[in-house]
Write a protein that holds these residues in place. Structure first.
Motif, PDB file in Angstrom:
ATOM      1  N   ARG A 147       3.520   7.218  -6.598  1.00  0.00           N
ATOM      2  CA  ARG A 147       3.230   7.974  -5.377  1.00  0.00           C
ATOM      3  C   ARG A 147       2.060   7.345  -4.626  1.00  0.00           C
ATOM      4  O   ARG A 147       2.048   7.295  -3.406  1.00  0.00           O
ATOM      5  N   LEU A 148       1.077   6.860  -5.350  1.00  0.00           N
ATOM      6  CA  LEU A 148      -0.090   6.248  -4.735  1.00  0.00           C
ATOM      7  C   LEU A 148       0.154   4.797  -4.349  1.00  0.00           C
ATOM      8  O   LEU A 148      -0.201   4.359  -3.255  1.00  0.00           O
ATOM      9  N   TRP A 149       0.771   4.018  -5.212  1.00  0.00           N
ATOM     10  CA  TRP A 149       0.874   2.567  -5.020  1.00  0.00           C
ATOM     11  C   TRP A 149       2.244   2.066  -4.591  1.00  0.00           C
ATOM     12  O   TRP A 149       2.421   0.857  -4.391  1.00  0.00           O
ATOM     13  N   GLY A 150       3.222   2.939  -4.430  1.00  0.00           N
ATOM     14  CA  GLY A 150       4.579   2.511  -4.102  1.00  0.00           C
ATOM     15  C   GLY A 150       4.670   1.767  -2.769  1.00  0.00           C
ATOM     16  O   GLY A 150       5.184   0.642  -2.701  1.00  0.00           O
ATOM     17  N   TRP A 151       4.193   2.374  -1.695  1.00  0.00           N
ATOM     18  CA  TRP A 151       4.268   1.725  -0.382  1.00  0.00           C
ATOM     19  C   TRP A 151       3.383   0.495  -0.271  1.00  0.00           C
ATOM     20  O   TRP A 151       3.819  -0.527   0.276  1.00  0.00           O
ATOM     21  N   PRO A 152       2.141   0.522  -0.740  1.00  0.00           N
ATOM     22  CA  PRO A 152       1.356  -0.718  -0.674  1.00  0.00           C
ATOM     23  C   PRO A 152       1.988  -1.875  -1.444  1.00  0.00           C
ATOM     24  O   PRO A 152       1.945  -3.022  -0.979  1.00  0.00           O
ATOM     25  N   LEU A 153       2.584  -1.596  -2.597  1.00  0.00           N
ATOM     26  CA  LEU A 153       3.261  -2.661  -3.342  1.00  0.00           C
ATOM     27  C   LEU A 153       4.486  -3.180  -2.598  1.00  0.00           C
ATOM     28  O   LEU A 153       4.735  -4.385  -2.572  1.00  0.00           O
ATOM     29  N   ALA A 154       5.242  -2.285  -1.971  1.00  0.00           N
ATOM     30  CA  ALA A 154       6.428  -2.703  -1.219  1.00  0.00           C
ATOM     31  C   ALA A 154       6.037  -3.553  -0.015  1.00  0.00           C
ATOM     32  O   ALA A 154       6.673  -4.582   0.265  1.00  0.00           O
ATOM     33  N   VAL A 155       4.993  -3.169   0.697  1.00  0.00           N
ATOM     34  CA  VAL A 155       4.540  -3.944   1.849  1.00  0.00           C
ATOM     35  C   VAL A 155       3.980  -5.287   1.394  1.00  0.00           C
ATOM     36  O   VAL A 155       4.232  -6.323   2.023  1.00  0.00           O
ATOM     37  N   GLY A 156       3.245  -5.303   0.314  1.00  0.00           N
ATOM     38  CA  GLY A 156       2.717  -6.560  -0.218  1.00  0.00           C
ATOM     39  C   GLY A 156       3.820  -7.495  -0.681  1.00  0.00           C
ATOM     40  O   GLY A 156       3.757  -8.706  -0.441  1.00  0.00           O
ATOM     41  N   LEU A 157       4.839  -6.951  -1.321  1.00  0.00           N
ATOM     42  CA  LEU A 157       5.967  -7.766  -1.759  1.00  0.00           C
ATOM     43  C   LEU A 157       6.734  -8.329  -0.561  1.00  0.00           C
ATOM     44  O   LEU A 157       7.092  -9.510  -0.539  1.00  0.00           O
ATOM     45  N   ALA A 158       6.945  -7.507   0.452  1.00  0.00           N
ATOM     46  CA  ALA A 158       7.663  -7.979   1.644  1.00  0.00           C
ATOM     47  C   ALA A 158       6.864  -9.050   2.379  1.00  0.00           C
ATOM     48  O   ALA A 158       7.419 -10.066   2.814  1.00  0.00           O
ATOM     49  N   SER A 159       5.566  -8.852   2.527  1.00  0.00           N
ATOM     50  CA  SER A 159       4.768  -9.855   3.232  1.00  0.00           C
ATOM     51  C   SER A 159       4.613 -11.129   2.394  1.00  0.00           C
ATOM     52  O   SER A 159       4.599 -12.234   2.938  1.00  0.00           O
ATOM     53  N   GLY A 160       4.540 -11.007   1.083  1.00  0.00           N
ATOM     54  CA  GLY A 160       4.457 -12.195   0.225  1.00  0.00           C
ATOM     55  C   GLY A 160       5.733 -13.018   0.269  1.00  0.00           C
ATOM     56  O   GLY A 160       5.685 -14.245   0.405  1.00  0.00           O
ATOM     57  N   THR A 161       6.873 -12.342   0.177  1.00  0.00           N
ATOM     58  CA  THR A 161       8.133 -13.080   0.266  1.00  0.00           C
ATOM     59  C   THR A 161       8.342 -13.626   1.673  1.00  0.00           C
ATOM     60  O   THR A 161       8.931 -14.687   1.850  1.00  0.00           O
ATOM     61  N   GLY A 162       7.849 -12.906   2.682  1.00  0.00           N
ATOM     62  CA  GLY A 162       7.933 -13.417   4.049  1.00  0.00           C
ATOM     63  C   GLY A 162       7.127 -14.691   4.218  1.00  0.00           C
ATOM     64  O   GLY A 162       7.558 -15.628   4.894  1.00  0.00           O
ATOM     65  N   LEU A 163       5.963 -14.744   3.615  1.00  0.00           N
ATOM     66  CA  LEU A 163       5.133 -15.936   3.694  1.00  0.00           C
ATOM     67  C   LEU A 163       5.795 -17.117   2.986  1.00  0.00           C
ATOM     68  O   LEU A 163       5.839 -18.233   3.517  1.00  0.00           O
ATOM     69  N   VAL A 164       6.318 -16.882   1.801  1.00  0.00           N
ATOM     70  CA  VAL A 164       6.961 -17.966   1.048  1.00  0.00           C
ATOM     71  C   VAL A 164       8.200 -18.479   1.785  1.00  0.00           C
ATOM     72  O   VAL A 164       8.400 -19.689   1.900  1.00  0.00           O
ATOM     73  N   THR A 165       9.015 -17.576   2.315  1.00  0.00           N
ATOM     74  CA  THR A 165      10.208 -18.036   3.031  1.00  0.00           C
ATOM     75  C   THR A 165       9.840 -18.718   4.337  1.00  0.00           C
ATOM     76  O   THR A 165      10.552 -19.621   4.774  1.00  0.00           O
ATOM     77  N   ALA A 166       8.730 -18.332   4.964  1.00  0.00           N
ATOM     78  CA  ALA A 166       8.309 -19.025   6.180  1.00  0.00           C
ATOM     79  C   ALA A 166       7.916 -20.464   5.870  1.00  0.00           C
ATOM     80  O   ALA A 166       8.125 -21.361   6.687  1.00  0.00           O
ATOM     81  N   LEU A 167       7.364 -20.673   4.697  1.00  0.00           N
ATOM     82  CA  LEU A 167       6.946 -22.025   4.331  1.00  0.00           C
ATOM     83  C   LEU A 167       8.085 -22.886   3.800  1.00  0.00           C
ATOM     84  O   LEU A 167       8.080 -24.107   3.980  1.00  0.00           O
ATOM     85  N   LEU A 168       9.069 -22.279   3.137  1.00  0.00           N
ATOM     86  CA  LEU A 168      10.067 -23.061   2.425  1.00  0.00           C
ATOM     87  C   LEU A 168      11.481 -23.014   3.002  1.00  0.00           C
ATOM     88  O   LEU A 168      12.208 -23.988   2.881  1.00  0.00           O
ATOM     89  N   ALA A 169      11.878 -21.899   3.578  1.00  0.00           N
ATOM     90  CA  ALA A 169      13.280 -21.734   3.961  1.00  0.00           C
ATOM     91  C   ALA A 169      13.479 -21.993   5.455  1.00  0.00           C
ATOM     92  O   ALA A 169      12.535 -22.059   6.230  1.00  0.00           O
ATOM     93  N   ASP A 170      14.754 -22.121   5.813  1.00  0.00           N
ATOM     94  CA  ASP A 170      15.126 -22.304   7.205  1.00  0.00           C
ATOM     95  C   ASP A 170      16.373 -21.461   7.457  1.00  0.00           C
ATOM     96  O   ASP A 170      17.099 -21.119   6.537  1.00  0.00           O
TER      97      ASP A 170
END
Length: 61
Positions: free
Chosen positions: A7-30
């Motif tokens: 309840r406390l950490w669910g949304w922050p973890l989801a946003v962090g996971l989405a932004s982390g994967t977004g950063l990695v795909t911005a650097l590596l994928a096309d």
């Protein structure tokens, strides 16, 4: 004990996971990675704007 953690950490973890994967795909994928990077890296900005300009809250007595 498990319920309060998510309840406390669910949304922050989801946003962090989405932004982390977004950063990695911005650097590596096309192609599809460009789209996901825009979504993943834009999500924290949209959430911050939503909280900043959201509806005014009633003052508490």
């Amino acid at each position: 004990m498990r319920r309060p953690f998510w309840r406390l950490w669910g949304w922050p973890l989801a946003v962090g996971l989405a932004s982390g994967t977004g950063l990695v795909t911005a650097l590596l994928a096309d192609g599809w990675g460009d789209w996901w990077s825009w979504i993943g890296l834009g999500m924290p900005l949209l959430l911050a704007a939503w909280h900043w300009w959201g509806p005014p809250k009633e003052p508490q007595p």
